[in-house]
Design a protein around this motif. Sequence first.
Motif, PDB file in Angstrom:
ATOM      1  N   UNK A 125       0.783  -1.231   0.000  1.00  0.00           N
ATOM      2  CA  UNK A 125       0.000   0.000   0.000  1.00  0.00           C
ATOM      3  C   UNK A 125       0.812   1.276   0.000  1.00  0.00           C
ATOM      4  N   UNK A 126       2.041   1.213  -0.502  1.00  0.00           N
ATOM      5  CA  UNK A 126       2.923   2.388  -0.514  1.00  0.00           C
ATOM      6  C   UNK A 126       2.866   3.072  -1.873  1.00  0.00           C
ATOM      7  N   UNK A 127       2.739   4.396  -1.852  1.00  0.00           N
ATOM      8  CA  UNK A 127       2.828   5.187  -3.067  1.00  0.00           C
ATOM      9  C   UNK A 127       4.150   5.941  -3.048  1.00  0.00           C
ATOM     10  N   UNK A 128       5.004   5.636  -3.995  1.00  0.00           N
ATOM     11  CA  UNK A 128       6.301   6.309  -4.102  1.00  0.00           C
ATOM     12  C   UNK A 128       6.139   7.512  -5.023  1.00  0.00           C
ATOM     13  N   UNK A 129       6.394   8.692  -4.489  1.00  0.00           N
ATOM     14  CA  UNK A 129       6.208   9.924  -5.238  1.00  0.00           C
ATOM     15  C   UNK A 129       7.506  10.369  -5.889  1.00  0.00           C
ATOM     16  N   UNK A 130       7.610  10.116  -7.186  1.00  0.00           N
ATOM     17  CA  UNK A 130       8.743  10.583  -7.983  1.00  0.00           C
ATOM     18  C   UNK A 130       8.304  11.677  -8.952  1.00  0.00           C
ATOM     19  N   UNK A 131       7.147  12.270  -8.682  1.00  0.00           N
ATOM     20  CA  UNK A 131       6.636  13.346  -9.529  1.00  0.00           C
ATOM     21  C   UNK A 131       7.097  14.697  -9.003  1.00  0.00           C
ATOM     22  N   UNK A 132       7.029  15.686  -9.852  1.00  0.00           N
ATOM     23  CA  UNK A 132       7.368  17.052  -9.440  1.00  0.00           C
ATOM     24  C   UNK A 132       6.277  17.599  -8.528  1.00  0.00           C
ATOM     25  N   UNK A 133       6.585  18.690  -7.848  1.00  0.00           N
ATOM     26  CA  UNK A 133       5.607  19.320  -6.979  1.00  0.00           C
ATOM     27  C   UNK A 133       4.367  19.762  -7.735  1.00  0.00           C
ATOM     28  N   UNK A 134       4.551  20.217  -8.979  1.00  0.00           N
ATOM     29  CA  UNK A 134       3.425  20.681  -9.792  1.00  0.00           C
ATOM     30  C   UNK A 134       2.371  19.601  -9.951  1.00  0.00           C
ATOM     31  N   UNK A 135       2.812  18.358 -10.126  1.00  0.00           N
ATOM     32  CA  UNK A 135       1.868  17.274 -10.370  1.00  0.00           C
ATOM     33  C   UNK A 135       1.494  16.512  -9.104  1.00  0.00           C
ATOM     34  N   UNK A 136       2.456  16.275  -8.228  1.00  0.00           N
ATOM     35  CA  UNK A 136       2.186  15.416  -7.076  1.00  0.00           C
ATOM     36  C   UNK A 136       1.259  16.053  -6.057  1.00  0.00           C
ATOM     37  N   UNK A 137       1.107  17.378  -6.088  1.00  0.00           N
ATOM     38  CA  UNK A 137       0.234  18.010  -5.090  1.00  0.00           C
ATOM     39  C   UNK A 137      -1.235  17.689  -5.322  1.00  0.00           C
ATOM     40  N   UNK A 138      -1.553  17.032  -6.437  1.00  0.00           N
ATOM     41  CA  UNK A 138      -2.922  16.618  -6.669  1.00  0.00           C
ATOM     42  C   UNK A 138      -3.321  15.443  -5.776  1.00  0.00           C
ATOM     43  N   UNK A 139      -2.338  14.746  -5.218  1.00  0.00           N
ATOM     44  CA  UNK A 139      -2.636  13.601  -4.369  1.00  0.00           C
ATOM     45  C   UNK A 139      -3.234  14.061  -3.047  1.00  0.00           C
ATOM     46  N   UNK A 140      -4.303  13.390  -2.626  1.00  0.00           N
ATOM     47  CA  UNK A 140      -5.006  13.720  -1.394  1.00  0.00           C
ATOM     48  C   UNK A 140      -4.386  12.928  -0.243  1.00  0.00           C
ATOM     49  N   UNK A 141      -3.629  13.601   0.592  1.00  0.00           N
ATOM     50  CA  UNK A 141      -2.914  12.922   1.679  1.00  0.00           C
ATOM     51  C   UNK A 141      -3.846  12.382   2.758  1.00  0.00           C
ATOM     52  N   UNK A 142      -5.067  12.880   2.787  1.00  0.00           N
ATOM     53  CA  UNK A 142      -6.044  12.341   3.745  1.00  0.00           C
ATOM     54  C   UNK A 142      -6.543  10.975   3.315  1.00  0.00           C
ATOM     55  N   UNK A 143      -6.481  10.731   2.008  1.00  0.00           N
ATOM     56  CA  UNK A 143      -6.944   9.452   1.470  1.00  0.00           C
ATOM     57  C   UNK A 143      -5.789   8.499   1.206  1.00  0.00           C
ATOM     58  N   UNK A 144      -4.695   9.027   0.682  1.00  0.00           N
ATOM     59  CA  UNK A 144      -3.533   8.193   0.377  1.00  0.00           C
ATOM     60  C   UNK A 144      -2.590   8.300   1.570  1.00  0.00           C
ATOM     61  N   UNK A 145      -2.687   7.366   2.476  1.00  0.00           N
ATOM     62  CA  UNK A 145      -2.041   7.489   3.783  1.00  0.00           C
ATOM     63  C   UNK A 145      -0.522   7.353   3.722  1.00  0.00           C
ATOM     64  N   UNK A 146      -0.037   6.413   2.914  1.00  0.00           N
ATOM     65  CA  UNK A 146       1.393   6.132   2.919  1.00  0.00           C
ATOM     66  C   UNK A 146       2.037   6.599   1.615  1.00  0.00           C
ATOM     67  N   UNK A 147       2.430   7.867   1.606  1.00  0.00           N
ATOM     68  CA  UNK A 147       3.143   8.430   0.464  1.00  0.00           C
ATOM     69  C   UNK A 147       4.589   8.672   0.874  1.00  0.00           C
ATOM     70  N   UNK A 148       5.516   8.119   0.142  1.00  0.00           N
ATOM     71  CA  UNK A 148       6.930   8.372   0.380  1.00  0.00           C
ATOM     72  C   UNK A 148       7.428   9.303  -0.720  1.00  0.00           C
ATOM     73  N   UNK A 149       7.825  10.496  -0.326  1.00  0.00           N
ATOM     74  CA  UNK A 149       8.290  11.508  -1.271  1.00  0.00           C
ATOM     75  C   UNK A 149       9.801  11.400  -1.455  1.00  0.00           C
ATOM     76  N   UNK A 150      10.227  11.426  -2.692  1.00  0.00           N
ATOM     77  CA  UNK A 150      11.655  11.382  -3.014  1.00  0.00           C
ATOM     78  C   UNK A 150      12.061  12.752  -3.545  1.00  0.00           C
ATOM     79  N   UNK A 151      13.132  13.305  -2.984  1.00  0.00           N
ATOM     80  CA  UNK A 151      13.601  14.616  -3.452  1.00  0.00           C
ATOM     81  C   UNK A 151      15.122  14.603  -3.550  1.00  0.00           C
ATOM     82  N   UNK A 152      15.647  15.532  -4.349  1.00  0.00           N
ATOM     83  CA  UNK A 152      17.085  15.593  -4.601  1.00  0.00           C
ATOM     84  C   UNK A 152      17.556  17.029  -4.424  1.00  0.00           C
TER      85      UNK A 152
END
Length: 247
Positions: A159-186
């Motif tokens: 049930x893990x969502x790995x976020x490799x999207x940019x901020x412009x696109x990934x902010x569409x994800x609803x953190x209240x619904x998608x509980x386990x988001x792991x954000x990757x940044x550089x």
Amino acid sequence: MKIIFSPSKEMRNINFFKNLEYTNEPIFNSAILQILNRLRTFSKEEISSIMKVKNTILDDTLKNINNFEKNEESPALFLYNGVAFKELELSKYNNKDFEFIKDKLFILSAFYGLSKPFTMIKKYRLDMTMKIFDISFYEFWKKDINDFIEKELNNDKDGILLNLASGEFSKIMDKKRIKTIINIDFKEYRDNKYISVSSYSKQARGAFLNIIIKNKIEDIKSLKNISFNNYKLNLELSDDFNFIFTR
């Protein structure tokens, strides 16, 4: 583990893919048709203003909109050709690599909402910041995308969502619904501090995804151990849900 990734404005001029055993139809056909029909209501001048394009790019954009049904299509993974996608060693991938990502990777976009790697898509020019309805594309797509991702994660073993999207696109994800988001940044070390540099971050996201695909990585420990191009996990900047790789 499922992965979200950003699209790119740059697309290939020719089909670039091997014969595949599987391709997919777009996930949100009715919403795509709604966007297409709306775009067709605008004049050339209005499209130029909305999309900030002129001359040849404007002419090509209008042609793609008006002839959409007849346009050539290609698997999304091979049509996008931006900085991040150039880091994917597509010509070296084998059937096991393609099999690994066919139901694992999802590419966000303003026109298609979500595409799997082998969703057949056509060229378009639209991003999340453009406005063609009374609501933003974030509002337009939010429910459909989160409904779909939530269902996919419910059927996934971890049930893990790995976020490799940019901020412009990934902010569409609803953190209240998608509980386990792991954000990757550089980040880059400059003037005694770590900063994000867009072009390097795009390259790094592509290279990071390429490593995941080639090594079939599906666990958190292995993600943390990834190192490349002098990037490695910065434990001081990272936490359980934000993995910051620095150099």
